[in-house]
Design a protein around this motif. Structure first.
Motif, PDB file in Angstrom:
ATOM      1  N   SER A 207       0.925  -1.170   0.061  1.00  0.00           N
ATOM      2  CA  SER A 207      -0.311   0.148  -0.052  1.00  0.00           C
ATOM      3  C   SER A 207       1.102   1.648  -0.071  1.00  0.00           C
ATOM      4  O   SER A 207       0.640   2.093  -0.553  1.00  0.00           O
ATOM      5  CB  SER A 207      -1.246   0.196   1.328  1.00  0.00           C
ATOM      6  OG  SER A 207      -0.265  -0.297   2.415  1.00  0.00           O
ATOM      7  N   THR A 208       2.040   1.441   0.383  1.00  0.00           N
ATOM      8  CA  THR A 208       3.168   2.568   0.024  1.00  0.00           C
ATOM      9  C   THR A 208       4.617   1.632   0.266  1.00  0.00           C
ATOM     10  O   THR A 208       4.878   0.940   0.783  1.00  0.00           O
ATOM     11  CB  THR A 208       2.835   3.122   1.723  1.00  0.00           C
ATOM     12  OG1 THR A 208       4.245   4.133   2.027  1.00  0.00           O
ATOM     13  CG2 THR A 208       2.788   1.895   3.144  1.00  0.00           C
TER      14      THR A 208
ATOM     15  N   GLN B 165       6.627   3.068   2.141  1.00  0.00           N
ATOM     16  CA  GLN B 165       7.463   2.556   3.402  1.00  0.00           C
ATOM     17  C   GLN B 165       7.767   1.680   3.884  1.00  0.00           C
ATOM     18  O   GLN B 165       8.222   1.454   4.876  1.00  0.00           O
ATOM     19  CB  GLN B 165       6.258   3.571   4.522  1.00  0.00           C
ATOM     20  CG  GLN B 165       6.241   4.770   3.455  1.00  0.00           C
ATOM     21  CD  GLN B 165       5.736   6.039   4.893  1.00  0.00           C
ATOM     22  OE1 GLN B 165       4.205   5.302   5.485  1.00  0.00           O
ATOM     23  NE2 GLN B 165       5.777   6.704   5.509  1.00  0.00           N
TER      24      GLN B 165
END
Length: 395
Positions: free
Chosen positions: A208-209, A211
């Motif tokens: 989703s990211t 990160q």
């Protein structure tokens, strides 16, 4: 199963309003634990302690845990030159017992330090805040949000006991050598369309990211190695990095002390730990299914201490030391307390109960095996050179 139907409906509605009809596991865990009305920590569902609780902590065993921590805080104050005020910021204070034990001990044994103290509690749960305020009403304590503390405002120590393990985590799984994120969606195959509580299933997709990949770079983990089996799954705690960044920003001078169960990254992401560390606690029993007892059980994941150390370094925190809780407490005087039991005039049953509690704090397979991470900021060379008592092992 004992799920909160209103919470399940709220989660299902959140999923159906998402364009992809799914949410990350971190979003799911956040709603389950911290939904403003129905989350486990926001409602009357949260139960801590031996009688009727879902789990207990070191604090529930005896006052000694808090009193020994109090000794460490006293030394921190002395190392920093006895500043007034010296702020103790407890993040996630549970029932307020740790604050009670620390403050009462300082009040009785070290009145000068007690007068210099500013005790601040940061608590997300309104139910627990109410319990804390009742328990601590006669003591000098104030409550606030972490975000409300101004930058560089705190001289003292930010500390937590079993806080980071309850932060919402992202989950991932390895499929044919690629990292896939685990998402949660509603169970569209349910035959009982009129079931009182919606149920949920997992699906996988692209992360989703970015990160998530940055986190793995931070802790130097490479899951493309052949040592990792297909289907290997684990967690990534991005919330812990955000939390530590805020703490470091608010601390002008002093320490950050984090106590929790967990491992360095190399052990956390061991190929043999192929199903991660996620655990659920319900009436002192633990299991690994977060999709039952929704809103009625605690959900936790072990802490990656390497991530906290390296994120801290990025935020101008210096690593002071990392040690097991049992050794930390022994260095602060727990051994002397155990030895002194033989000289105390108490009924045998009370002595045995107290001895058992002290030994539980030491047990390396239980509470004694917890990690204690100490970081610092803003100390000069003289202050840094003074070793903390809890990190100084007897030769």
């Amino acid at each position: 199963m004992d799920s909160n139907a209103l919470l399940c409906t709220a989660i299902a509605n959140h999923i159906t309003t998402n364009p992809q009809q799914r949410i990350t596991f971190a979003e799911f865990m956040d709603m389950v634990l911290y939904h403003p009305e129905h989350g486990y920590y926001s409602s009357d569902a949260v139960k801590i302690g031996f009688q009727g609780g879902d789990f207990f902590t070191s604090v529930n065993l005896c006052a000694d845990f808090g009193e020994l921590l109090a000794e460490q805080f006293l030394q921190m104050w002395e190392i920093l030159g006895k500043p007034v005020p010296f702020s103790l910021v407890e993040m996630g204070a549970g029932q307020g017992l740790l604050a009670l034990h620390i403050l009462k001990y300082h009040q009785l044994r070290y009145p000068d330090f007690f007068r210099a103290l500013e005790y601040i509690i940061v608590e997300k749960s309104p139910t627990l805040t109410q319990e804390q305020q009742q328990r601590l009403q006669d003591l000098p304590v104030r409550w606030c949000n972490l975000e409300d503390i101004p930058p560089n405002a705190i001289v003292g120590c930010f500390f937590s006991n079993e806080l980071v393990d309850a932060f919402p985590v992202h989950q991932f799984i390895l499929k044919t050598g690629e990292l896939r994120e685990i998402y949660v969606t509603t169970n569209n195959n349910e035959k009982e369309t009129h079931a009182p509580c919606p149920s949920f299933v997992e699906v996988t997709g692209e992360p989703s990211t970015p990160q998530l990949a940055e986190y793995l770079d931070l802790v130097e983990m490479d899951f493309t190695q052949s040592a990792y089996p297909d289907g290997y799954r684990s967690e990534i705690n991005l919330a812990a990095l955000d939390w530590l960044s805020i703490v470091a920003d608010r601390l002008q001078r002093g320490y950050v002390l984090t106590i929790d169960y967990g491992y360095p990254a190399s052990r956390y992401y061991n190929p043999r730990r192929s199903q991660g560390t996620l655990q659920c606690y319900y009436h002192h029993r633990f299991h690994d299914n977060p999709y039952i007892n929704i809103g009625r059980q605690d959900i936790t994941a072990h802490v990656d201490f390497t991530a906290l150390e390296r994120q801290g370094q990025k935020c101008n925190l210096k690593n002071v030391g990392f040690i097991q809780q049992g050794l930390f407490l022994m260095a602060l005087g727990l051994g002397e307390r155990i030895a002194a039991l033989s000289d105390q005039q108490q009924p045998l049953s009370q002595l045995l109960k107290r001895r058992d509690a002290l030994h539980q704090l030491l047990d390396p397979t239980g509470l004694g095996g917890f990690g204690v991470l100490v970081q610092s900021k803003g100390l000069d060379k003289t202050e840094i050179s003074q070793p903390l008592k809890g990190l100084t092992l007897p030769e």
